[in-house]
Design an enzyme around this catalytic site. Structure first.
Site, PDB file in Angstrom:
ATOM      1  N   ARG A 130      -3.831  -9.914   4.719  1.00 43.76           N
ATOM      2  CA  ARG A 130      -4.242  -9.943   3.305  1.00 43.76           C
ATOM      3  C   ARG A 130      -3.073  -9.447   2.470  1.00 43.76           C
ATOM      4  O   ARG A 130      -2.710  -8.274   2.567  1.00 43.76           O
ATOM      5  CB  ARG A 130      -5.477  -9.055   3.132  1.00 43.76           C
ATOM      6  CG  ARG A 130      -6.033  -9.041   1.726  1.00 43.76           C
ATOM      7  CD  ARG A 130      -7.239  -8.097   1.625  1.00 43.76           C
ATOM      8  NE  ARG A 130      -7.783  -8.090   0.283  1.00 43.76           N
ATOM      9  CZ  ARG A 130      -7.311  -7.331  -0.703  1.00 43.76           C
ATOM     10  NH1 ARG A 130      -6.307  -6.499  -0.486  1.00 43.76           N
ATOM     11  NH2 ARG A 130      -7.855  -7.387  -1.909  1.00 43.76           N
TER      12      ARG A 130
ATOM     13  N   LYS B 232       0.822  -1.217   0.000  1.00 42.89           N
ATOM     14  CA  LYS B 232       0.000   0.000   0.000  1.00 42.89           C
ATOM     15  C   LYS B 232       0.857   1.269   0.000  1.00 42.89           C
ATOM     16  O   LYS B 232       2.027   1.244   0.370  1.00 42.89           O
ATOM     17  CB  LYS B 232      -0.969  -0.017   1.184  1.00 42.89           C
ATOM     18  CG  LYS B 232      -2.155  -0.939   0.896  1.00 42.89           C
ATOM     19  CD  LYS B 232      -3.320  -0.767   1.827  1.00 42.89           C
ATOM     20  CE  LYS B 232      -4.454  -1.689   1.367  1.00 42.89           C
ATOM     21  NZ  LYS B 232      -5.461  -1.899   2.406  1.00 42.89           N
TER      22      LYS B 232
HETATM   23  C1  9MG Z   1     -10.205  -5.210  -0.927  1.00 40.62           C
HETATM   24  N1  9MG Z   1      -9.225  -4.677   0.003  1.00 40.62           N
HETATM   25  C2  9MG Z   1      -8.177  -3.857  -0.293  1.00 40.62           C
HETATM   26  N2  9MG Z   1      -7.513  -3.548   0.828  1.00 40.62           N
HETATM   27  C3  9MG Z   1      -8.138  -4.187   1.855  1.00 40.62           C
HETATM   28  C4  9MG Z   1      -7.936  -4.249   3.239  1.00 40.62           C
HETATM   29  O1  9MG Z   1      -6.971  -3.559   3.833  1.00 40.62           O
HETATM   30  N3  9MG Z   1      -8.778  -5.008   3.968  1.00 40.62           N
HETATM   31  C5  9MG Z   1      -9.789  -5.686   3.377  1.00 40.62           C
HETATM   32  N4  9MG Z   1     -10.594  -6.429   4.170  1.00 40.62           N
HETATM   33  N5  9MG Z   1     -10.043  -5.653   2.063  1.00 40.62           N
HETATM   34  C6  9MG Z   1      -9.228  -4.912   1.325  1.00 40.62           C
END
Ligand code: 9MG
Length: 273
Positions: A255, A221
């Protein structure tokens, strides 16, 4: 701590890895729908081989300033992938969507988890999840992907995100979604400045205190780019650092794009914990 999702029950004692599978035109192939479905399924199976505990399938970009896609377009991207994967996957399949109709069709196609950046706030979303046996991730976001990074604004970011997550947890439970089907997520980068994101990581324990498993998404990110420089492809090491710190502070699901590297790093965390 068990998380129940569809036909799966995950024991979240050790941190789990959710591998990202973006089914958007820029992520796979320009050779048409069939080619991009096959490539997405292939990529998903590779992530399982690398140790992913969950697959997160998404058909609409949620990056800052992303343009929304139509319902039909999103359905045509993700449903064939979920249908194909539900035959072969050995891990839960998550659908990354905020659209209730996509949730409904994805569940029918075999999805085990709904990952909703809008925390089931769209009309009918709560009912669709409640009337199924899937797990759900309720995420915090200020604004929408189109506008969220224009002027994020909080008096006390950690307390406000925490209160939002508690409110959504209570609402989900009031609609019949039991606690062990629910994950919470502070939504890093979703309507947050660099300072807000850092404050949230620093005080992740306050969100862990809610008592629900936390999902954290920091992989590649912009917040990491702001710290180490470089574009998205150059954020692997920073992403691993972020996953390790989050897991050590109590996050249960990470994730990520880079599954193998994260799995190895989290094995070290698990060994120490
Ligand atoms: C779809 N998506 C993109 N970034 C995310 C994040 O930080 N958390 C979750 N749950 N979905 C995300």
């Amino acid at each position: 701590m068990n998380f129940i999702c569809g036909k799966y029950q995950l024991n979240l004692t050790r941190p789990h890895v959710m591998g990202i599978v973006n089914v958007t035109p820029d992520s796979f192939s320009d050779g048409g729908k069939f080619a991009s479905t096959n490539l997405a399924v292939e990529h998903a199976l590779l992530l399982i081989a690398e140790g992913a505990d969950i697959l997160d399938i998404g058909g609409e970009s949620t990056r800052p300033n992303a343009t929304p896609v139509s319902l039909d377009e999103e359905l045509s991207r993700v449903i064939p992938v979920i249908e194909a994967l539900s035959q072969h996957s050995t891990v839960p399949i998550s659908i990354d969507t905020y659209k209730p109709e996509v949730m409904r069709q994805a569940i029918a196609a075999g999805a085990d988890i709904v990952n909703d950046i809008r925390a089931l706030q769209e009309p009918n979303a709560l009912q669709i999840v409640a009337n199924s046996n899937v797990g759900v991730c309720l995420m915090h976001m200020q604004g929408t992907p189109k506008t969220m990074q224009l002027a994020p604004n909080y008096v006390e970011v950690v307390a406000e995100v925490k209160q939002f997550l508690i409110d959504r947890l209570n609402t989900a439970q009031a609609h019949g979604i039991v606690k062990n089907r629910i994950l919470l997520d502070p939504g890093f980068g979703f309507g947050k400045t660099r300072a807000h994101n850092i404050e949230l990581i620093k005080h992740l324990n306050m969100l862990v205190d809610i008592g629900q498993p936390l999902l954290v998404g920091l992989s590649r990110k912009a917040i990491l780019g702001a710290i180490v420089g470089g574009d998205e492809g150059q954020r692997l090491h920073a992403s691993i650092a972020a996953s390790v710190i989050s897991a050590m502070k109590g996050a249960k699901i990470l994730r990520v794009h880079d599954v193998k590297a994260t799995v190895d790093a989290l094995k070290v965390v698990a060994a120490i914990q």
